[in-house]
Design a protein around this motif. Sequence first.
Motif, short mmCIF file in Angstrom:
data_model
loop_
_atom_site.label_atom_id
_atom_site.label_comp_id
_atom_site.label_asym_id
_atom_site.label_seq_id
_atom_site.Cartn_x
_atom_site.Cartn_y
_atom_site.Cartn_z
N PRO A 28 0.80 -1.23 0.00
CA PRO A 28 0.00 0.00 0.00
C PRO A 28 0.84 1.28 0.00
O PRO A 28 0.36 2.32 -0.44
N ALA A 29 2.08 1.20 0.43
CA ALA A 29 2.92 2.40 0.47
C ALA A 29 3.53 2.71 -0.89
O ALA A 29 4.14 3.77 -1.07
N ARG A 30 3.38 1.80 -1.86
CA ARG A 30 3.96 2.01 -3.19
C ARG A 30 2.87 1.94 -4.25
O ARG A 30 2.67 0.91 -4.89
N PRO A 31 2.14 3.03 -4.46
CA PRO A 31 1.04 2.99 -5.42
C PRO A 31 1.49 2.78 -6.86
O PRO A 31 0.75 2.24 -7.67
N TRP A 32 2.72 3.14 -7.19
CA TRP A 32 3.23 2.93 -8.54
C TRP A 32 3.40 1.45 -8.85
O TRP A 32 3.40 1.06 -10.01
N ALA A 33 3.56 0.63 -7.81
CA ALA A 33 3.78 -0.80 -8.02
C ALA A 33 2.56 -1.46 -8.65
O ALA A 33 2.70 -2.38 -9.46
N ALA A 34 1.37 -0.99 -8.31
CA ALA A 34 0.16 -1.57 -8.89
C ALA A 34 0.15 -1.39 -10.40
O ALA A 34 -0.13 -2.34 -11.14
N ALA A 35 0.48 -0.19 -10.86
CA ALA A 35 0.51 0.06 -12.30
C ALA A 35 1.64 -0.73 -12.96
O ALA A 35 1.46 -1.27 -14.06
N ALA A 36 2.77 -0.83 -12.30
CA ALA A 36 3.91 -1.55 -12.88
C ALA A 36 3.60 -3.04 -13.03
O ALA A 36 3.88 -3.64 -14.08
N PHE A 37 3.01 -3.64 -12.01
CA PHE A 37 2.69 -5.06 -12.09
C PHE A 37 1.57 -5.33 -13.09
O PHE A 37 1.60 -6.34 -13.80
N ALA A 38 0.58 -4.45 -13.13
CA ALA A 38 -0.50 -4.63 -14.11
C ALA A 38 0.04 -4.51 -15.53
O ALA A 38 -0.32 -5.31 -16.41
N LEU A 39 0.92 -3.56 -15.75
CA LEU A 39 1.53 -3.40 -17.06
C LEU A 39 2.39 -4.62 -17.42
O LEU A 39 2.36 -5.11 -18.55
N ALA A 40 3.13 -5.13 -16.44
CA ALA A 40 3.94 -6.33 -16.67
C ALA A 40 3.05 -7.51 -17.04
O ALA A 40 3.39 -8.31 -17.92
N TRP A 41 1.90 -7.65 -16.38
CA TRP A 41 0.96 -8.71 -16.70
C TRP A 41 0.46 -8.58 -18.15
O TRP A 41 0.47 -9.53 -18.91
N LEU A 42 0.03 -7.40 -18.49
CA LEU A 42 -0.56 -7.19 -19.82
C LEU A 42 0.47 -7.30 -20.95
O LEU A 42 0.11 -7.65 -22.07
N LEU A 43 1.73 -6.98 -20.67
CA LEU A 43 2.76 -7.02 -21.70
C LEU A 43 3.52 -8.34 -21.74
O LEU A 43 4.37 -8.53 -22.61
N HIS A 44 3.24 -9.23 -20.81
CA HIS A 44 3.95 -10.51 -20.79
C HIS A 44 3.63 -11.31 -22.05
O HIS A 44 2.46 -11.42 -22.44
N PRO A 45 4.63 -11.86 -22.72
CA PRO A 45 4.38 -12.58 -23.98
C PRO A 45 3.41 -13.75 -23.85
O PRO A 45 2.61 -13.99 -24.75
N ALA A 46 3.46 -14.46 -22.74
CA ALA A 46 2.54 -15.59 -22.58
C ALA A 46 1.09 -15.12 -22.51
O ALA A 46 0.19 -15.77 -23.05
N VAL A 47 0.86 -13.99 -21.88
CA VAL A 47 -0.50 -13.44 -21.79
C VAL A 47 -0.93 -12.91 -23.15
O VAL A 47 -2.06 -13.13 -23.59
N GLN A 48 -0.03 -12.24 -23.84
CA GLN A 48 -0.37 -11.71 -25.16
C GLN A 48 -0.64 -12.82 -26.17
O GLN A 48 -1.54 -12.70 -27.00
N ASN A 49 0.11 -13.91 -26.10
CA ASN A 49 -0.09 -15.01 -27.04
C ASN A 49 -1.42 -15.72 -26.84
O ASN A 49 -1.92 -16.37 -27.76
N LEU A 50 -1.99 -15.60 -25.64
CA LEU A 50 -3.31 -16.20 -25.41
C LEU A 50 -4.37 -15.55 -26.30
O LEU A 50 -5.38 -16.16 -26.61
N ASN A 51 -4.15 -14.33 -26.70
CA ASN A 51 -5.19 -13.55 -27.36
C ASN A 51 -4.93 -13.36 -28.86
O ASN A 51 -5.50 -12.47 -29.47
#
Length: 93
Positions: A28-51
Amino acid sequence: ARALLVAQSVAIAAGGLLVARIATLAMPARPWAAAAFALAWLLHPAVQNLNLDHAHPDAFASTLLLACVVALRGGHTAAFAAAAALAMSCKED
């Protein structure tokens, strides 16, 4: 078939939101981490290849497993059980 691909895209995007929620709960003390992890999830090749070309049950299962984590961290046992049951129903073998 197109509606299933749209639903899959929405499920993958929802996974990004769930990853952001998990990061917010964990750090909770690092609000930027939420955006960084979400971006990492969405840009991960395995996740992108699913779609790429056709519907994959794994796209729904991974988002449902993230929902399980959020439900357990929030103490929502019934929501966890429902998400886990739905995730298990996505098995394609």
